[in-house]
Design an enzyme around this catalytic site. Structure first.
Site, PDB file in Angstrom:
ATOM      1  CB  CYS A   1      -0.469   2.492   3.362  1.00 49.21           C
ATOM      2  SG  CYS A   1      -2.277   1.826   3.074  1.00 49.21           S
ATOM      3  CG  ASP A   2       2.472   0.627   4.861  1.00 45.21           C
ATOM      4  OD1 ASP A   2       2.604   2.082   5.458  1.00 45.21           O
ATOM      5  OD2 ASP A   2       2.682   0.630   4.222  1.00 45.21           O
TER       6      ASP A   2
ATOM      7  CB  CYS B   1      -1.096   0.156   1.185  1.00 43.05           C
ATOM      8  SG  CYS B   1      -1.994   1.542   1.271  1.00 43.05           S
TER       9      CYS B   1
HETATM   10  P1  FAD Z   1     -10.512  -5.630   6.535  1.00 45.10           P
HETATM   11  O1  FAD Z   1      -9.402  -5.006   7.245  1.00 45.10           O
HETATM   12  O2  FAD Z   1      -9.890  -6.070   5.551  1.00 45.10           O
HETATM   13  O3  FAD Z   1     -11.539  -6.114   8.030  1.00 45.10           O
HETATM   14  C1  FAD Z   1     -11.800  -7.651   7.960  1.00 45.10           C
HETATM   15  C2  FAD Z   1     -11.507  -8.953   8.591  1.00 45.10           C
HETATM   16  O4  FAD Z   1     -12.527  -9.245   9.181  1.00 45.10           O
HETATM   17  C3  FAD Z   1     -10.791 -10.021   8.363  1.00 45.10           C
HETATM   18  O5  FAD Z   1      -8.937  -9.212   8.031  1.00 45.10           O
HETATM   19  C4  FAD Z   1     -11.113 -10.997   9.287  1.00 45.10           C
HETATM   20  O6  FAD Z   1     -10.311 -10.544  10.383  1.00 45.10           O
HETATM   21  C5  FAD Z   1     -12.329 -10.514   8.968  1.00 45.10           C
HETATM   22  N1  FAD Z   1     -12.535 -12.694   8.405  1.00 45.10           N
HETATM   23  C6  FAD Z   1     -12.603 -11.894   7.044  1.00 45.10           C
HETATM   24  N2  FAD Z   1     -13.172 -13.177   6.504  1.00 45.10           N
HETATM   25  C7  FAD Z   1     -13.745 -13.961   7.914  1.00 45.10           C
HETATM   26  C8  FAD Z   1     -15.090 -13.720   7.952  1.00 45.10           C
HETATM   27  N3  FAD Z   1     -15.446 -15.253   7.124  1.00 45.10           N
HETATM   28  N4  FAD Z   1     -15.851 -14.819   9.228  1.00 45.10           N
HETATM   29  C9  FAD Z   1     -14.916 -13.677  10.618  1.00 45.10           C
HETATM   30  N5  FAD Z   1     -14.403 -12.963   9.916  1.00 45.10           N
HETATM   31  C10 FAD Z   1     -13.470 -12.537   8.666  1.00 45.10           C
HETATM   32  N6  FAD Z   1      -5.812   2.111   4.951  1.00 45.10           N
HETATM   33  C11 FAD Z   1      -5.179   4.114   5.017  1.00 45.10           C
HETATM   34  O7  FAD Z   1      -5.774   4.388   5.247  1.00 45.10           O
HETATM   35  N7  FAD Z   1      -4.177   4.036   6.215  1.00 45.10           N
HETATM   36  C12 FAD Z   1      -3.223   3.483   5.762  1.00 45.10           C
HETATM   37  O8  FAD Z   1      -2.131   3.647   7.131  1.00 45.10           O
HETATM   38  C13 FAD Z   1      -3.167   1.858   5.424  1.00 45.10           C
HETATM   39  N8  FAD Z   1      -2.460   1.241   5.528  1.00 45.10           N
HETATM   40  C14 FAD Z   1      -2.675  -0.218   5.588  1.00 45.10           C
HETATM   41  C15 FAD Z   1      -1.489  -0.866   5.605  1.00 45.10           C
HETATM   42  C16 FAD Z   1      -1.435  -2.345   4.670  1.00 45.10           C
HETATM   43  C17 FAD Z   1      -0.307  -2.899   5.520  1.00 45.10           C
HETATM   44  C18 FAD Z   1      -2.758  -2.936   4.288  1.00 45.10           C
HETATM   45  C19 FAD Z   1      -3.012  -4.342   3.762  1.00 45.10           C
HETATM   46  C20 FAD Z   1      -3.792  -2.010   4.383  1.00 45.10           C
HETATM   47  C21 FAD Z   1      -3.423  -1.150   5.321  1.00 45.10           C
HETATM   48  N9  FAD Z   1      -4.108   0.343   4.848  1.00 45.10           N
HETATM   49  C22 FAD Z   1      -5.125   1.233   5.527  1.00 45.10           C
HETATM   50  C23 FAD Z   1      -6.051  -0.306   4.076  1.00 45.10           C
HETATM   51  C24 FAD Z   1      -6.890  -0.642   5.463  1.00 45.10           C
HETATM   52  O9  FAD Z   1      -6.225  -1.213   6.033  1.00 45.10           O
HETATM   53  C25 FAD Z   1      -8.147  -1.106   4.752  1.00 45.10           C
HETATM   54  O10 FAD Z   1      -8.506  -0.466   3.571  1.00 45.10           O
HETATM   55  C26 FAD Z   1      -8.912  -1.063   5.896  1.00 45.10           C
HETATM   56  O11 FAD Z   1      -8.805  -1.858   6.146  1.00 45.10           O
HETATM   57  C27 FAD Z   1     -10.749  -2.302   5.081  1.00 45.10           C
HETATM   58  O12 FAD Z   1     -11.232  -2.495   6.162  1.00 45.10           O
HETATM   59  P2  FAD Z   1     -12.377  -3.704   6.290  1.00 45.10           P
HETATM   60  O13 FAD Z   1     -13.256  -3.300   7.410  1.00 45.10           O
HETATM   61  O14 FAD Z   1     -13.254  -3.502   5.115  1.00 45.10           O
HETATM   62  O15 FAD Z   1     -12.298  -5.445   6.586  1.00 45.10           O
END
Ligand code: FAD
Ligand code: NDP
Length: 312
Positions: free
Chosen positions: A140-141, A137
């Site tokens: 992000c980084d 990302c």
């Molecule tokens: P996610 O964060 O993807 O979380 C969903 C979670 O739900 C899964 O990881 C798991 O724990 C759970 N899950 C999945 N499937 C199931 C299931 N079947 N049953 C039960 N639980 C389940 N964004 C920023 O704004 N700033 C940043 O600095 C930033 N840094 C990042 C750094 C990295 C390395 C990465 C990979 C991403 C970064 N992002 C950043 C992006 C950000 O993390 C995502 O946009 C955000 O986390 C998405 O949130 P979400 O709620 O959609 O789901």
């Protein structure tokens, strides 16, 4: 019977839980047990400092931010089960949710917030230098000091790769866009952006094969796929932009997904193709993929679920 079940525990799931709990819906969240290889709390648990989430002028670590969101969900009355959902039955209401442990639950409304996983290449040394020069990302980084005025590599040939490369030119001395073919997949407009930028150099038909360095990444072994030769390239950053995998396998086709597996929602809402089932966060967003946009869509999903429950 639950009023509302939330599947997933990233910023979108927890924002939905906070709103739903404050609306007295007593939401039940399945936060996952290493679902898709990621800890409960989602993608932010895999990173270090978050500098762009409002309210934290000094920055906040990803795991701490998610721990705070979880505490806020619990404080307002959400219940959290550390289980991964294995399948759902959306053929008739109430919806049925079955976990990997075999437990079965029913709910009148469902919010899917299972996120997406950035694809990695799993090259040799990747685990050692993950978040120590290797990232998925750039937004992000990219601004971290380790990349300032350095040579960084972006792998991929799609719109994301060009966008990430373009973003990195603000900080890096040079950005190498490394693509496995001789032609970019990105749109013509994005291609032009890459070709016209003097800080972006394109390395065709090449892939990284090994990450090198002491504490932080300082180089790569790369393979020229045309000549099948391996050489060393000095660089301090490696950003993967080779696509994301939305976590939708457990839905097994019961909701309409797009051609890449993302849940289809009615534009401007969190409504899926099944009334009473809502989706938020990265599982339905292949464009913005940020913590704050996921959180915003989690709020929308909770408000829409509340309205649905009131009307039905
Ligand atoms: P996610 O964060 O993807 O979380 C969903 C979670 O739900 C899964 O990881 C798991 O724990 C759970 N899950 C999945 N499937 C199931 C299931 N079947 N049953 C039960 N639980 C389940 N964004 C920023 O704004 N700033 C940043 O600095 C930033 N840094 C990042 C750094 C990295 C390395 C990465 C990979 C991403 C970064 N992002 C950043 C992006 C950000 O993390 C995502 O946009 C955000 O986390 C998405 O949130 P979400 O709620 O959609 O789901
Ligand atoms: P894409 O799937 O479009 O592109 C992925 C790229 O990574 C491809 O060039 C692919 O190569 C390469 N790749 C995949 N796997 C590997 C591997 N194992 N090793 C080396 N290279 C690999 O993903 P994006 O994230 O770029 O885009 C996803 C969607 O989001 C697209 O529809 C895109 O248009 C859209 N988007 C739009 C933006 C905008 O309009 N500004 C910005 C970002 C995304 P190959 O080409 O050879 O298959």
């Amino acid at each position: 019977m639950q009023e509302l079940i939330i599947i997933g525990s990233g910023p979108s799931g927890h924002t939905a839980a906070i709103y739903a709990a404050r609306a007295n819906l007593k939401p039940l969240m399945f936060e996952g047990m290493m679902a898709g290889g990621i800890a409960a709390g989602g993608q932010l648990t895999t990173t270090t400092e978050i500098e762009n989430f409002p309210g934290f002028p000094e920055g906040v670590s990803g795991p701490e931010l998610m721990e705070r969101m979880r505490a806020q969900s619990l404080k307002h009355g959400a219940r959290i089960e550390t289980q991964t959902v294995e399948r759902v039955d959306l053929s008739r209401r109430p919806w049925r949710v079955v976990t990997e442990e075999g437990a079965s639950f029913e709910a009148k409304a469902l919010i899917i917030a299972t996120g997406a996983t950035a694809r990695r290449m799993n090259i040799s040394g990747e685990d050692k230098f993950w978040q120590r020069g290797i990232s998925a990302c750039a937004v992000c980084d990219g601004a971290l000091p380790i990349f300032r005025n350095k040579v960084v590599v972006v792998v991929g040939g799609g719109d994301s790769a060009v966008e990430e490369a373009s973003h990195l030119t603000k900080f890096a001395a040079k950005v190498i866009l490394m693509h496995r073919r001789d032609e970019l997949r990105a749109s013509k407009a994005m291609q032009k952006r890459a070709f016209d930028d003097p800080k972006i150099e394109i390395m065709w038909h090449t892939v990284p094969v090994e990450a090198l360095g002491e504490k932080f990444l300082s180089g790569l072994k790369v393979r020229d796929l045309k000549n099948d030769t391996v050489s060393e390239l000095a660089c301090n950053g490696l950003f993967y932009a080779i696509g994301h995998q939305p976590n939708t396998a457990f839905l097994s086709g019961q909701l309409e997904l797009d051609e890449m597996g993302y849940i289809k929602t009615v534009p401007g809402t969190s409504q899926t193709t099944v009334p009473g089932v809502f989706a938020c966060g990265d599982v339905q967003d292949k464009k913005y993929r940020q913590a704050i946009t996921s959180a915003g869509s989690g709020c929308m999903a909770a408000l829409e679920a509340e309205k649905f429950l009131h009307e039905h």
